[in-house]
Design an enzyme around this catalytic site. Structure first.
Site, PDB file in Angstrom:
ATOM      1  N   ASP A 101     -59.556  73.835 -31.723  1.00  0.00           N
ATOM      2  CA  ASP A 101     -60.340  72.995 -30.818  1.00  0.00           C
ATOM      3  C   ASP A 101     -59.514  72.082 -29.909  1.00  0.00           C
ATOM      4  O   ASP A 101     -59.995  71.029 -29.483  1.00  0.00           O
ATOM      5  CB  ASP A 101     -61.343  72.154 -31.622  1.00  0.00           C
ATOM      6  CG  ASP A 101     -62.598  72.953 -31.961  1.00  0.00           C
ATOM      7  OD1 ASP A 101     -62.897  73.905 -31.234  1.00  0.00           O
ATOM      8  OD2 ASP A 101     -63.268  72.622 -32.956  1.00  0.00           O
ATOM      9  N   ASP A 153     -67.251  79.241 -31.188  1.00  0.00           N
ATOM     10  CA  ASP A 153     -66.861  77.975 -30.540  1.00  0.00           C
ATOM     11  C   ASP A 153     -65.557  78.100 -29.732  1.00  0.00           C
ATOM     12  O   ASP A 153     -65.335  77.331 -28.794  1.00  0.00           O
ATOM     13  CB  ASP A 153     -66.659  76.861 -31.577  1.00  0.00           C
ATOM     14  CG  ASP A 153     -67.681  76.864 -32.691  1.00  0.00           C
ATOM     15  OD1 ASP A 153     -68.070  77.965 -33.138  1.00  0.00           O
ATOM     16  OD2 ASP A 153     -68.076  75.788 -33.144  1.00  0.00           O
TER      17      ASP A 153
HETATM   18  N1  GLY Z   1     -67.535  73.168 -32.766  1.00  0.00           N
HETATM   19  C1  GLY Z   1     -68.226  72.704 -33.897  1.00  0.00           C
HETATM   20  C2  GLY Z   1     -69.677  72.523 -33.663  1.00  0.00           C
HETATM   21  O1  GLY Z   1     -70.201  72.931 -32.648  1.00  0.00           O
HETATM   22  O2  GLY Z   1     -70.310  71.949 -34.546  1.00  0.00           O
END
Ligand code: GLY
Length: 408
Positions: free
Chosen positions: A124, A189
């Site tokens: 992320d 994600d």
């Molecule tokens: N990227 C983690 C979520 O969307 O909860």
């Protein structure tokens, strides 16, 4: 005689009902606030909330993540995947208002993200660095305050790029609580983290990295999007051979269902893919997954946390992400019918987001969007504000304003 009365009375009752319904409808329509006014109101109040939140957060090394049930921010360090959203909101607030105070807060809270630039343990980095340093550089490309931002973004992207697995043809994830023996996870994600990689690959002319991103998108679309345009959250692959082992949910309800926020990450990621490549296959794909999203929205257009779950927990973040993505996407569509269709879908979602019960107006909180689901399984955190909901809501407001300006 009796029947005679009913025979004549019935149509009159229907007529009266019709008149009543029509006039009620008119009253509702007349009292409806036009979207541009709702947006202006939401912008004004969001900027006030954001300014007030500084008193609540205080420490520039701490970042709002999720709200409590009493609508206060819970704070974490920049180690959390959500840390970029708070400085990101300040950058968007600065863009909307041009107020120096927002610019300064943006710079102050962006600074603390830098320590993540060598963090190889997360997929992320794109969220963290794109919203903070990325927005800063976009808004102040020639300013001494941001002159080091480019180097920081390049370093973070180099770190993120190390997560690519040639065997799988994809960047890989950092977590999985149901791993298979020797499996490597890839979650939907990651689509959102490609913007950082695509931007830097174009910036430094790194074709190999650019191709790795395109390869990731192809693999993720193949393995995470089903034939009916619904989606899995996760795909697991064999560590050595890269063979697909299985697909399912982590944050969604059950393996066969669709987690709405994961789905929204796919819509947004595909629009970004088009922005960088101008390859229309990404627009076609984005429209297909967006259409699935619309088809499964409730009447008020705010997604349930999982489209197939019978548990009624809304996730306003999913609708905010799709709204922002569509406001960008509609600008790329050459067919005026399609352009108007997706713009109007985005506008209808934005209308719901700008009003209670989703917009926090009148609740005395510094959080903007209510009724989000951070997580349901394991440690349920439902019906709370989320910093990423606020970020994509603000981005939607901003994008809507740009569309309005362009049409004048
Ligand atoms: N990227 C983690 C979520 O969307 O909860």
């Amino acid at each position: 005689m009796k029947w005679f009365k009913i025979y004549f009375a019935f149509p009159s009752v229907i007529c009266l009902l019709l008149i009543a319904c029509t006039s009620t409808k008119k009253v509702v329509q007349q009292s409806e606030v036009p979207l541009d006014k709702l947006v202006d109101n939401a912008i004004r109040k969001s900027l006030i909330c954001l300014a007030k939140s500084v008193e609540e957060v205080k420490d520039t090394a701490l970042y709002p993540t999720y709200g409590t049930k009493t609508l206060q921010w819970q704070l974490k360090s920049s180690d959390d995947w959500t840390s970029g959203f708070y400085p990101g909101c300040f950058w968007l607030a600065y863009e909307l208002s041009k107020k120096q105070q927002f610019r300064q807060w943006a710079i102050d809270w962006t600074k603390g993200i830098e320590r993540q630039k060598y963090n190889t343990k997360t997929h992320d980095l794109g969220f963290r660095f794109g919203c903070s340093f990325g927005n800063g550089l976009r808004l102040l490309p020639n300013d001494t305050a941001t002159s080091h931002y480019k180097d920081i973004l390049l370093t973070a992207a180099n770190t993120m790029d190390k997560r690519f697995s040639p065997a799988i043809g994809s960047y890989t994830s950092d977590w999985d609580f149901k791993p298979l023996p020797n499996s490597v996870p890839v979650v939907i994600d990651i689509m959102m983290n490609l913007e950082l990689l695509l931007w830097t690959s174009q910036h430094i002319g790194d074709t190999a990295r650019y191709n790795r991103c395109l390869c990731h998108i192809a693999t993720s679309y193949r393995d995470l999007v089903r034939a009916d345009a619904s989606s899995f959250h996760i795909a697991r692959y064999d560590k050595i051979t890269g063979k697909l082992l299985n697909q399912g949910q982590l944050q969604g309800d059950v393996d066969s269902s669709t987690w709405s926020r994961g789905h929204s990450w796919m819509v947004y990621g595909l629009v970004v893919a088009y922005r960088f490549t101008k390859d229309t296959q990404y627009l076609d794909k984005a429209m297909a997954v967006a259409d699935y999203f619309f088809k499964h929205l409730p009447k008020d257009r705010i997604a349930n946390w999982d489209f197939q779950s019978t548990l009624d927990y809304r996730d306003a973040t999913a609708s905010a992400v799709v709204c922002s993505a569509l406001l960008e996407m509609q600008g790329y569509l050459k067919d005026p019918l399609k352009q108007r269709y997706y713009l109007s879908k985005a506008e209808r979602i934005l209308e719901s987001l700008c009003k209670p019960p989703y917009f926090s107006e009148g609740k005395g909180t510094n959080c903007l969007l209510l009724h989000c689901t951070q997580y349901y399984h394991r440690t349920p955190n439902t019906d709370v504000p989320c910093s990423f909901g606020d970020y994509y809501f603000m981005e939607s407001l901003l994008r809507y304003k740009y569309i309005q300006l362009k049409s004048k």
